[in-house]
Design an enzyme around this catalytic site. Structure first.
Site, PDB file in Angstrom:
ATOM      1  CE1 TYR A   1      -9.675   2.675   6.572  1.00 33.15           C
ATOM      2  CE2 TYR A   1      -9.029   3.797   8.601  1.00 33.15           C
ATOM      3  CZ  TYR A   1      -8.745   3.401   7.303  1.00 33.15           C
ATOM      4  OH  TYR A   1      -7.536   3.705   6.736  1.00 33.15           O
ATOM      5  CE  LYS A   2      -8.183  -1.143   4.916  1.00 35.69           C
ATOM      6  NZ  LYS A   2      -8.638  -0.090   4.007  1.00 35.69           N
TER       7      LYS A   2
ATOM      8  NE  ARG B   1      -9.445  -2.617  -3.387  1.00 34.98           N
ATOM      9  CZ  ARG B   1      -8.984  -2.178  -2.226  1.00 34.98           C
ATOM     10  NH1 ARG B   1      -7.910  -2.743  -1.693  1.00 34.98           N
ATOM     11  NH2 ARG B   1      -9.576  -1.189  -1.585  1.00 34.98           N
TER      12      ARG B   1
ATOM     13  CG  PHE C   1      -1.987   1.025   1.173  1.00 32.15           C
ATOM     14  CD1 PHE C   1      -3.082   0.855   0.351  1.00 32.15           C
ATOM     15  CD2 PHE C   1      -1.898   2.181   1.926  1.00 32.15           C
ATOM     16  CE1 PHE C   1      -4.087   1.817   0.283  1.00 32.15           C
ATOM     17  CE2 PHE C   1      -2.882   3.156   1.858  1.00 32.15           C
ATOM     18  CZ  PHE C   1      -3.984   2.969   1.036  1.00 32.15           C
TER      19      PHE C   1
ATOM     20  CG  ASP D   1      -0.505  -2.799   6.479  1.00 35.26           C
ATOM     21  OD1 ASP D   1      -1.650  -3.064   6.894  1.00 35.26           O
ATOM     22  OD2 ASP D   1      -0.263  -1.842   5.721  1.00 35.26           O
TER      23      ASP D   1
END
Length: 407
Positions: free
Chosen positions: A230-231, A379, A128, A205
């Site tokens: 928040y995922k 995605r 990322f 991560d």
């Protein structure tokens, strides 16, 4: 495949959890839970109650009564339910970026102090952007060197690639447990062992795995980890991240953002900074109490379901999505840009086609919400607690229609 989707939903032991989330009773198809999870319905009540009772009723007394311990209490709960971490090793703190900076910089400094030869940070070329940018910035700041692991963008860093990248000069390895682009699922135990054999520390991560894929930080022998909430943990936009530091490292790492909340005696207001023991030393400023509230409702659901059952449904969802894609999207020239083996795949898939940027825009207009990642990647994020098989099928048919329209 309508009958198959309906049968899978009927047999799904987690299906009843879907009703716990806002919006699941509408026709909207949500394929972006791996970027921002749906809010639990209970969260609206929790937030309102906090404003009127805890904040409005207890006022500043709330700090002494509960709020000062929230980062540790919620951190321990995330550790137990989602990370395979014993208590006292996980804390809620700043954003993912800030926590990655703190732990990466602390690990590099400790390693270089112990052995001046260790000046290299290893990171995947397709990690990322935040991870890569931080590595470059810290390397420049501390006079270190970046070692890039070149990866196939439909996969991620595996054992062979990591063995070739580490050595006697490696200080820290930064690895993604689930690759943000492809969904590739790394072998945490194996990669941690490879890094340790080279004398390096590992910073994991966990942003795309926490709450969706079982993690076993203690069993892996992991050193450090950071992940967002928040995922799959549904903490809401900008919810604070968590940091994990194995007990054996807590006394030996010096985090670089020295703030009052990380001091040994928070309220002494002394003239000299002395770091607290344990995980408090990795805090800096005042805990974001409001921002920590929402994720607790998903933790309740996760505790009820169990991470093993969540993973089982996640695999079933992505396997179903692959079968559907093979049937209706492959003939349109759409390619799976994720591992086919579910053991090597997290909770999302990437579908590749040259028109996918336009396809994404068209889908959003029709209330089908995936996201787009270059090059040409759509995605499909399938959150096990809130996504149904029927929703997945409806959404993929919409993808097929959009590809035909935009090709």
């Amino acid at each position: 495949m309508n009958a198959e989707a309906a049968a899978l939903d009927a047999d799904d032991p987690l299906a009843h959890h879907r009703a716990a989330f806002v919006g699941t009773d509408t026709p909207l198809v949500y394929f972006d839970g791996n970027s921002l999870g749906r809010p639990p319905r209970a969260t609206a009540e929790r937030l309102a109650r906090f404003v009127t009772e805890e904040w409005g009723g207890r006022l500043i007394r709330g700090w002494d009564e509960a709020w000062m311990q929230l980062p540790f209490a919620i951190g321990d709960r995330i550790g137990a339910l989602a990370l395979g971490a014993a208590s006292g090793q996980t804390v809620i703190g700043d954003s993912t970026t800030v926590l990655l900076y703190k732990l990466l910089r602390a690990a590099l400094d400790a390693q270089t102090a112990a052995d001046p030869r260790r000046v290299e940070i290893v990171v995947g070329r397709d990690d990322f952007p935040t991870d890569r940018y931080l590595v470059e910035g810290i390397a420049a700041e501390r006079g270190a060197r970046v070692v890039w692991v070149e990866v196939d963008t439909s996969r991620g860093v595996d054992a062979d690639l990591l063995r070739d990248a580490v050595g006697p000069r490696t200080a820290v390895v930064l690895l993604s447990h689930v690759s943000y682009r492809s969904g590739f699922l790394a072998d945490g135990a194996v990669l941690t062992a490879i890094a340790h054999d080279a004398g390096a520390l590992v910073l994991w991560d966990l942003c795309h795995s926490a709450g969706s894929v079982p993690v076993a930080l203690d069993d892996w022998g992991a050193d450090l980890a950071v992940g967002c909430t928040y995922k799959y943990l549904n903490g809401g936009p900008g919810a604070p991240a968590f940091a994990y530091v194995a007990t054996r490292h807590q006394g030996g790492l010096t985090q670089p953002v020295q703030g009052w909340m990380g001091a040994a005696d928070v309220f002494s207001m002394g003239p000299v900074y002395r770091p607290a023991a344990g995980m408090r030393r990795f805090l800096s400023g005042t805990p974001p109490v409001l921002a920590m509230l929402a994720m607790q409702d998903t933790l309740d659901l996760l505790e009820d379901a169990g991470i093993a059952a969540v993973r089982e449904k996640s695999v079933a969802l992505t396997e179903f999505a692959v079968r559907v894609a093979d049937g209706i999207l492959a003939p349109l020239g759409v390619r799976l840009a994720s591992p086919r083996d579910p053991a090597e795949r997290g909770g999302h898939l990437t579908l590749s086609h040259p028109a996918m940027r336009r396809v994404t825009a068209r889908l959003w207009e029709g209330d089908v919400i995936p996201d787009y990642r270059d090059p040409h990647g759509l995605r499909i994020g399938l959150s096990p607690l809130s996504t149904s098989f029927t929703e997945t099928l409806v959404g993929l048919h919409a993808v097929a229609d959009a590809v035909r329209a935009e090709s």
